[in-house]
Every structure is written in structure tokens, then in C-alpha cells.
Design a protein around this motif. Structure first.
Motif, PDB file in Angstrom:
ATOM      1  N   LEU C  90       0.809  -1.217   0.000  1.00 24.83           N
ATOM      2  CA  LEU C  90       0.000   0.000   0.000  1.00 24.83           C
ATOM      3  C   LEU C  90       0.846   1.273   0.000  1.00 24.83           C
ATOM      4  O   LEU C  90       0.325   2.373  -0.149  1.00 24.83           O
ATOM      5  CB  LEU C  90      -0.961   0.020   1.197  1.00 24.83           C
ATOM      6  CG  LEU C  90      -2.118  -0.957   1.068  1.00 24.83           C
ATOM      7  CD1 LEU C  90      -2.907  -1.021   2.366  1.00 24.83           C
ATOM      8  CD2 LEU C  90      -3.070  -0.533  -0.068  1.00 24.83           C
ATOM      9  N   LYS C  91       2.119   1.102   0.181  1.00 21.12           N
ATOM     10  CA  LYS C  91       3.071   2.219   0.100  1.00 21.12           C
ATOM     11  C   LYS C  91       2.533   3.498   0.748  1.00 21.12           C
ATOM     12  O   LYS C  91       2.125   3.477   1.915  1.00 21.12           O
ATOM     13  CB  LYS C  91       3.466   2.435  -1.353  1.00 21.12           C
ATOM     14  CG  LYS C  91       4.161   1.191  -1.939  1.00 21.12           C
ATOM     15  CD  LYS C  91       4.641   1.407  -3.367  1.00 21.12           C
ATOM     16  CE  LYS C  91       4.942   0.047  -4.017  1.00 21.12           C
ATOM     17  NZ  LYS C  91       3.742  -0.699  -4.445  1.00 21.12           N
ATOM     18  N   LYS C  92       2.582   4.583   0.070  1.00 21.24           N
ATOM     19  CA  LYS C  92       2.211   5.863   0.662  1.00 21.24           C
ATOM     20  C   LYS C  92       0.697   6.013   0.840  1.00 21.24           C
ATOM     21  O   LYS C  92       0.240   6.880   1.593  1.00 21.24           O
ATOM     22  CB  LYS C  92       2.737   7.016  -0.204  1.00 21.24           C
ATOM     23  CG  LYS C  92       4.261   7.134  -0.184  1.00 21.24           C
ATOM     24  CD  LYS C  92       4.758   7.596   1.183  1.00 21.24           C
ATOM     25  CE  LYS C  92       6.279   7.568   1.281  1.00 21.24           C
ATOM     26  NZ  LYS C  92       6.748   7.569   2.679  1.00 21.24           N
ATOM     27  N   ALA C  93      -0.080   5.173   0.165  1.00 24.40           N
ATOM     28  CA  ALA C  93      -1.543   5.322   0.239  1.00 24.40           C
ATOM     29  C   ALA C  93      -2.042   5.183   1.666  1.00 24.40           C
ATOM     30  O   ALA C  93      -2.974   5.882   2.086  1.00 24.40           O
ATOM     31  CB  ALA C  93      -2.221   4.285  -0.660  1.00 24.40           C
ATOM     32  N   LYS C  94      -1.432   4.321   2.438  1.00 26.13           N
ATOM     33  CA  LYS C  94      -1.883   4.108   3.812  1.00 26.13           C
ATOM     34  C   LYS C  94      -1.590   5.342   4.669  1.00 26.13           C
ATOM     35  O   LYS C  94      -2.447   5.779   5.432  1.00 26.13           O
ATOM     36  CB  LYS C  94      -1.198   2.868   4.390  1.00 26.13           C
ATOM     37  CG  LYS C  94      -1.602   2.554   5.816  1.00 26.13           C
ATOM     38  CD  LYS C  94      -1.137   1.175   6.220  1.00 26.13           C
ATOM     39  CE  LYS C  94      -1.215   0.976   7.729  1.00 26.13           C
ATOM     40  NZ  LYS C  94       0.038   1.228   8.434  1.00 26.13           N
ATOM     41  N   ASP C  95      -0.407   5.897   4.555  1.00 25.49           N
ATOM     42  CA  ASP C  95      -0.085   7.116   5.299  1.00 25.49           C
ATOM     43  C   ASP C  95      -1.076   8.235   4.973  1.00 25.49           C
ATOM     44  O   ASP C  95      -1.584   8.914   5.869  1.00 25.49           O
ATOM     45  CB  ASP C  95       1.335   7.607   4.935  1.00 25.49           C
ATOM     46  CG  ASP C  95       2.407   6.944   5.802  1.00 25.49           C
ATOM     47  OD1 ASP C  95       2.085   5.953   6.498  1.00 25.49           O
ATOM     48  OD2 ASP C  95       3.565   7.400   5.767  1.00 25.49           O
ATOM     49  N   ARG C  96      -1.330   8.408   3.682  1.00 23.97           N
ATOM     50  CA  ARG C  96      -2.267   9.462   3.283  1.00 23.97           C
ATOM     51  C   ARG C  96      -3.653   9.215   3.872  1.00 23.97           C
ATOM     52  O   ARG C  96      -4.295  10.122   4.384  1.00 23.97           O
ATOM     53  CB  ARG C  96      -2.365   9.529   1.748  1.00 23.97           C
ATOM     54  CG  ARG C  96      -1.633  10.674   1.109  1.00 23.97           C
ATOM     55  CD  ARG C  96      -2.134  10.940  -0.311  1.00 23.97           C
ATOM     56  NE  ARG C  96      -2.426   9.704  -1.039  1.00 23.97           N
ATOM     57  CZ  ARG C  96      -1.523   8.997  -1.733  1.00 23.97           C
ATOM     58  NH1 ARG C  96      -0.265   9.405  -1.812  1.00 23.97           N
ATOM     59  NH2 ARG C  96      -1.894   7.897  -2.360  1.00 23.97           N
ATOM     60  N   ALA C  97      -4.106   7.965   3.781  1.00 21.87           N
ATOM     61  CA  ALA C  97      -5.430   7.616   4.310  1.00 21.87           C
ATOM     62  C   ALA C  97      -5.489   7.880   5.809  1.00 21.87           C
ATOM     63  O   ALA C  97      -6.470   8.436   6.320  1.00 21.87           O
ATOM     64  CB  ALA C  97      -5.736   6.151   4.009  1.00 21.87           C
TER      65      ALA C  97
END
Lengths: 199, 199, 199, 199, 199, 199
Positions: C90-97
């Protein structure tokens, strides 16, 4: 709330959740499915039944069974406060609280129940000594099987002398020896003066 | 066991199972997945954080947060003895035991921790009063959501005045009012003399 | 929903079930009673408290404590997505979420909370580095005790360098060394470039 | 690890804990014993079996069954990220991650499995639409029975249109109608453009 | 209750709790989080799916999958009676009861389901032999991973020949060999006459 | 394995997991924390104790208590097969199996235990009728409190006449009346010929 039946339902209202109160010593040490106080009471009572059959004439049978069945009912209010902390920090206050709670719960029934509960706490009569010894023995039998299931860190159960206290009943002492033999462990030496001190 | 790191690991050895000690008042009343003492401590600390931000200058922030984080650590040894039985039957013995246990667990650390724990028990300072009030408020917020989930028989939580004790902190009192408003309940009248009696 | 109290209840409506969200890495590996995200947050906050006391003047105390208390609240919506899969897939998508979710949950409160959450994700400031390192250290302390309880297959925790990442804080590094010493394990070599890569 | 048998054991090594991953939407809302992802997969597959028997010639039977059995296996790595948050915050990243994970897990097997998984995500073919619709229908059947058992706060399941999405399959739509009829609820209006938007 | 949809909901009313029925053999031996009957059914069906893909033309694919999906549904009424006690004490009575229960549950659907269930019990056709063999193989794969997680006392699983019964299907036998190889165990010798005796 | 102590440990080896066998009727209907068979045995034994005290001279006290303590021990092998399915589908086979299992478990002890178990199954003597009646009464008291806790869908317990069978013991019948009065329910009419049919 005056009939026997209503008083009985009220008593179970007080104790019904004892099947959800886990035995704290096992929770603390990571046992996967620790027995409840109600289940423990069943196992201790079953042990007492087997002992009074095996040693006829040694104990007042009914008293011993009654004592086993009621010995932890007060935990419905206080929960299971684990050893050795209960003894170390609450000393006599816990015994007093348990007796008070028991007497309130059984106020509607014969006074012999409250007497039997106090007798259990006092640990002087043969029946009280039998039940208290088997209370410990059931705990160590459980430890034996939890260890086989690799459930929890139970090492310190095997080194605490108080966990093998036989209350001066040789038949119970023989059971502790058999438990240790089965586990391949050495039974710890009894505490000096334990007979007086940890009741 | 002399470095800070080793003392820290030893402290967590003492308290690590607090995430397996369920809050007893919910167990007794049949809540499906009762929060643990560790989770409760987190929620109380979070409430304290929000309050000290909302009311800047009102409380010593660090002291309030430290108190919230440590206030139930002694339950690692005694488990969660549910109210109102703890108060009714064990009276001051439980407070004393908790302080003794806490002091032993924190013997390797600064004395300010033990002082903060005693201050919490004494319930006199603004910070202690804030944390004790929010300790109750967190409990009632939980009841609010457990009720919505139809989990357990929680009726008696809403009628016990001690469950809404604000310790004389008006900001906490306002939260109790909001909780009752949301639940459509009437907040019970405070107990006379409660300020002295139930700390 | 406009008063502070109502916004507070709404926040707890969002996060109240975090005591039922088990830490996924332990579920996957068969730990018997895995800690919840709420309990984990309490333990990390307690570690942070001990560190800021031990090293006065090193960190902004309030910021560090606040960061520890809020660092996993967004998991109330996303649950605990276990490492290393979250990072790998999920790379950066999780941090953003997580940041988006946090900002929505705290929209009614001071913007400093959202800033602290972003700061934690960015892992640049001393406080963020401390809390992130102790987030890992708490995990490994837990592994230490789960192993002693023979709970779960935790071998791979000890070989993953990311589990011992100290974020450049020597005090945290010393704690990892002590954990490994206690476990009789060799601490894995840090990943090259990890400081940039796995935040 | 090259024989079929070894690859099979490795696959189960990857997914064996899916019986311990609770369906997150139920955890969040306080269901007492939420089904696991593995159990959910069984129920969806059973529904699919009943549908392909009832409507012979409508669907490629083997493909539909295979799709049902594998549709959630990637949750072994990511856990169950609950709706609607997964969609709202992770958007397409989650779908991509799931496909990547699935392809890795099935790298040792026929490529038709990975193709079926992608087909399920794309939700275009009759089989994919059937399985996706029944995935939702199984969820609502579960809600029906959890509600009867007074387990959890499930109100919002009944008002979310996405929970009743039939993917244009009239046979599935009829099942949603029957579920709502049994619950005495009005089925929410479908979202405009949902056919394209929420796959 | 006459439409297909209503009959389907009624079927799930019958079986919906299979995700709460733990596999008894694991409960008895102290596994921390034993799989449910529903989860077990999913895993067996997944194994069957992999086998019918790997060995095209060997088995009637749809029949094998259907059989796997329904093979334990009758346990919704009887629960999971553990081996070897079920066989030793209930003999044919359990098989008869399971068939009766299944036929009642599926009375509203095509008779082919009841026929497949009986065929599974009879263990004569290639598909029945495949599914019965994989039913055992799934159990032993689970034991393999539970052992790695140090969950429960599973020693006796490895010594019971009935747990490795391949029902004369060489492909299944190869899987048992691989499981034993992975566990570093010797596969027990098959029971003489087992083909007839333990169906 | 020849001493009394060794036989006792072997007996507990057989039954020790009864505290992990949930009462199936509650599992099926979604009770959050269903009592175990061991806890149930304790509660039934406690009820029997209260009855034999309240009605002195009516029952052989020791026999009644022994019967209560052992009445479900055979479920250690068969698990708890829920009513009414056990009766409907397994008929006499279950009774026979339970007696066989019990006799094997108690082979090393006095024959009076096996005789008491058979007597319980036969339901002819006053003690057997008392214990069987209280076995049902304990179940309905539990239902009473589970309902108050909103735990599970227990409606059908109140309408099944077999759940209120008093076995011709008026004292037990009075308890059923009190339970129904407390619940505000009408006690179902007894089944014609039930005395013969459902033992």
C-alpha cells in the motif's frame, strides 16, 4: 422475594456470572483459555467427592462437599484476586470481605452455609483442611495439563511452596507428590510455620 | 537489572498482561467484549489530553497526563476489583494495597511517580480530581456505546451517583451532563458528603 | 454537536472500538490473547512517559505524549494493517489515508492535533523519532513476553531489521539492545537507507 | 518447494490464519462472535452453489465457485479493511494491493486463478457480478441473524445502498428484496452510477 | 417460505452459526483459537479446488466442490463430535443422524444435494474419496501450523493412522507424505481393512 | 498408574478440558460468553445442595450431590450435543454412548459411580429425577439472566415444554413456576407421556 424459589433465583442472580470470571493467576501468565471460577469450583468439588469415597469415615462427607461447592462464591463480587498478591497486600482484609459478602448472599438461607464458609477460611477442621488442600491440588493438576498444551508461562507455580500446601492432610500430600512425579518436578519444601500463617 | 533499559523491561514484565485483564464491572454484567484495563487507561489518558488542551492553564498538564497513564497499573497485581464491592467490603485496604504495589513496581524510578499515584488516591489536587472525574466519565461513555450495541445489562450504571462523581470539577460535570443528555437519562443526584467519603 | 462535550463524545464514538481491534501481526502468528490497538497505545505512551522523565530536556514532553496517545487512532477506521504487507503493497496510500481519517476525526478540535499526527508520519522531529522508535520497542517487548508464554510463532519478529528501527535516537537504540540481550538474540543489522525509506 | 504438494502447503501457510481474521465491520459494531474471513468465504461459496444450481445455464459454474472460494484470500496479508473507509480513503490502492498479493500467493499455480481474481475485482462478467452481489447478500443475511441475537449496533447496514448492490443481476436483487422483507425494512435506493463507481 | 429466496434464507437460518462451532478436536487439546466448522469447510473446499485444477479429468469437478461445501453442514445441529469418540461410541448412529438432518435442511432444494451428502458418507466414488481424504489432509495441515505456533497438545494427531487415511487416492496420499516430511514425522501405517471400516 | 492418586490424575486428564466445552444450545443462539459444561455442572450441583438442605429427608443427599457432579462428565468425549437434535436424531444411541464413556473413565474407581450415572440416565429414582429437573431449571435460570443481558436469541427456550420438565418432583416444578413468573412468561404445558419419552 420471600419464597425459597425466589431466594434461590436471587442467589443465582448474584453468582451467575462466575462462569465468566477467569482464574486470574492463569490470565496473568498467558494461559489461552483459563478456567472460570465456576469451572474451578466444579473440579475441586469432584476431587472432594473422589476423596471422601476413597477414604470413608475420614471426613464429614456432606460438609466437605458443601464447602467445596461454596468456597469461591464470594468471588462473584470481588473477582479472583491472584496469589500471592492478595495475601501479601490485602492480608486479612480479603478474608473478612469474603465472609461478609458470603453472609449477605446467603442471608436468606440456613446459617450453616455461612458457618461452613467461615470454617473454610479458618482452615482448622478436617473438612476445611481437605478442601483447602484440594483447592491447591486442583490448581496444580490444571498447571500440569496447561503445560502439556504449552499454554502460558507457568514455571513459578512449581517453585512456590504455598501452591503445594497440604494443610496437614497426608492423603492430599500424596496427591501433590503424584502431581510432581508426573511432571518430573521436585516438590518445594513447605514454608516454616505455614500452617498458621497463610490460612 | 541496573540500567534504565533493564528496569524498564522489568516494569513491563510487571504490567504487560494488563491488556488481558478485563474491566470487571463489564464482565459481571455480560458485556460481549469488555475493554481491558490497559485500553481503559488509554481512553482516560486521551480524555485528559483533550481537557488540558481545551482548558489551558487550568491544570499542570504533564502531571495530569502522567497520573492518567499510571492510575491503574497496580491492577496488574490485584486485578480489577469492581465497584461498589471494593469500596463496600475492602474499604481503605485496597487503596493501601494499590499504593504499596505501585511503589514496589516503580522502586527503580523517580519518586515523583509514587507521589503522583498517592496524589491520585488522595483526590485533593486539581489534577487528581480531573483524572478521577474523567476515569468515571470514560466509564459512562463506554456504557453509552455498549448500550447502543445491546451488550450487557448496564441499567444500574445509570442510577449510581458514584458513577457520575465530578470531584468538584465543573468541566467534568459538564461532560457528565452531556453523556446523560445523549443517553436520554437523568443524571442521579450526587451523594451527600461524597467528596469526603468515596475517594 | 457543537459544545466541547458533544464533540468529545463524537470522537469517542469514532474510536471506542479500538479496544476490540487486535494487533494484526499477533493474530496472524497465533498469539493467544493479542493486545488491542488501544492497549498498545497505552503501553507506548507509558514508555514515552518513562523516557521523557529519564532524559529531561531532550524532548518536548507534552508533544511526545500527545503524539503517543493519538498515533494509532486512525486505525479505528482502517483497522491494523500488518507490516510488512502494508508497506510493501500500500506504500504511501496508507499514510495518506491515515492522515485524512485523523483530520476528519479531529476536525472539531485544535489544529495542533492534526499537525502532531502528520509530524508522527513524517518521522523527522526528535519527538516523532522517539515515539516511532518506542512504537517498535513496545512491539518487541511484547514479543519477548509472548515468547516466554509460548504464545504464537514469533520467530520472524527477531530477524526483521525494521522491527528494531531506532530512528536515530540512541536512547531507543539502547532499549533495543537490552531487549535483544534479555532474549539472548542478536539484533539484526539496520537496513541501508532505512532512515529515508520506511517512514 | 517444487512439488504440487509443497506448493499447496506453502499456500496454506499463507492463508491458514484467515479463520482468525474477524470481519472488521462486525468487530467495529460490537458483534459478540463475528464470523471470520474464512467462514464468510464458505458462506458466500455456498450461496453461489445454490444459485448456480437454481439457475442452470446462467453462469459458468466452475468459474463462479472458484471465484467465491478465492475472493478474499488476499485478506490474509491485509486483513479485512472495513467499508466504507477502504473505498473512501484507499480508493484503487486497495484493489491493486489485493491483486498483487493474490498473484504472489498463487505464483506457483495456474494463471487462471490470478485471472479469476482480477475478474472478480473488475466486476464485469456475469460470474464476477454474481459473486460480488452474493458477497453483499451474505453480509446482509448475517446482519439479519445478528440482529435477532441482539448482537451489535447494526442499524447503519440497513441504510447503506452499497450494502444492497446487486451488480445488475436480477436473481441477486430478488434475494436482497427477500432479506429486506424478512427484516421488515425498506431496501435503500441504489446509488446513481454505482454500477461503474464502486467496483 | 416458498420462493427460492425464502428457502435460501431459511437454510442460512439453519447453518449461520457454524462459524461459532469450534472444531472439537482442537478445543479438547487446548488450541488457542480453534478454527470453526465453517472455516474448515472453506479450507477443504479450497484444497478440492486446487486438486481438480491440478488433475483435470480425474474427478467430476462440480460434484467434488459441492460435496466439499456441504460435507459438514449437518454439524449445525449436532455440533462437531470429535474423533475417535464419535466412531468408537456412536458408530453408525452419527452417520444416520447426519444424513437425516441434511435431508431436512435441504428438503426445499434439488435432491442431488442429499444424494451428494449420502455419497460423501458412503465414501465409494472418486469424488467422495477425494473430499474425505482432503478433509483429513486439511486437518493435518492445520496441525502442522498450530504446532509451529505452539498451540495445544497435538502429539496424538501424528500417531493416529485414521488421521492420514487417503481413501485410496494416490494424489491425496502424496499430500500426506509431504505434510509428514515438512513436520519431520513418520507417517503412521494404514489400518488394516480401514477402507471398509471407518467410513 | 495404579495408585489412587495416579488414577485421579488420569481422570482429570480425561475431563480437564470441560471448562472449554461451551454449552452448545447457547453457542447456536448467539450468547456472548456461554457457560462451559464444567461451570454448568457447578451450578447444577449448587442448586442440588440448596434443595437437599431445604427439604431434609426427601432425598439421599450424598447420592444426589454425586449425581450432579458427574452427570455431564461424558461430554468430555462427545462434547455437548444440543437438544432437541440429540434426542430427535440420535435417540438412545447417545445415552448408550455416554454410559459407555463414563464407565471407561471411572473403571479405576468404585462401581457406585457408574451405577449413579446409569441411574441418572434412567431418571426413575427420586435423586435422578431431582437432578434431571434441576439440570433443566439451571438452564432456564441462565436463560433468564442472558435475556436480561440481551445476549442471544433465546425465545424458543421459553416455548419448549421439555425445557420445563420437572420429572414429577413438585419442588422442582415450583422453581419452574418462579422462573416463569420472574420472566413474565407462561410456562408451557407439559408434553403428554413426556415422563416416558424424553428421559
Amino acid at each position: 422475594m420471600n419464597t425459597f424459589e425466589d431466594r434461590l433465583i436471587a442467589l443465582f442472580d448474584d453468582v451467575h456470572h462466575l462462569d465468566r470470571v477467569p482464574r486470574a493467576g492463569y490470565v496473568v501468565r498467558g494461559v489461552a483459555h483459563p478456567e472460570s471460577v465456576a469451572a474451578h469450583s466444579h473440579f475441586v468439588s469432584l476431587l472432594v467427592l473422589m476423596f471422601i469415597e476413597e477414604y470413608p469415615g475420614r471426613f464429614d462427607r456432606e460438609k466437605a462437599l458443601a464447602m467445596a461447592l461454596i468456597h469461591d462464591l464470594s468471588e462473584a463480587k470481588l473477582m479472583d484476586i491472584p496469589m500471592p498478591y492478595a495475601d501479601a497486600y490485602l492480608k486479612k482484609a480479603k478474608d473478612r470481605a469474603e465472609q461478609e459478602i458470603f453472609e449477605e448472599m446467603f442471608a436468606g438461607f440456613a446459617s450453616k452455609f455461612a458457618a461452613a464458609h467461615q470454617e473454610f477460611l479458618d482452615a482448622k477442621t478436617p473438612e476445611a483442611r481437605l478442601v483447602r488442600g484440594l483447592d491447591k491440588a486442583q490448581m496444580m493438576i490444571k498447571v500440569l495439563f496447561y503445560e502439556r498444551e504449552r499454554s502460558g508461562y507457568l514455571e513459578e507455580f512449581w517453585t512456590g511452596a504455598a501452591n503445594f500446601r497440604d494443610y496437614g492432610v497426608p492423603e492430599v500430600s500424596a496427591l501433590f507428590d503424584a502431581i510432581c512425579a508426573r511432571a518430573g518436578r521436585v516438590r518445594p519444601k513447605p514454608l516454616l510455620g505455614a500452617e498458621e500463617g497463610d490460612a
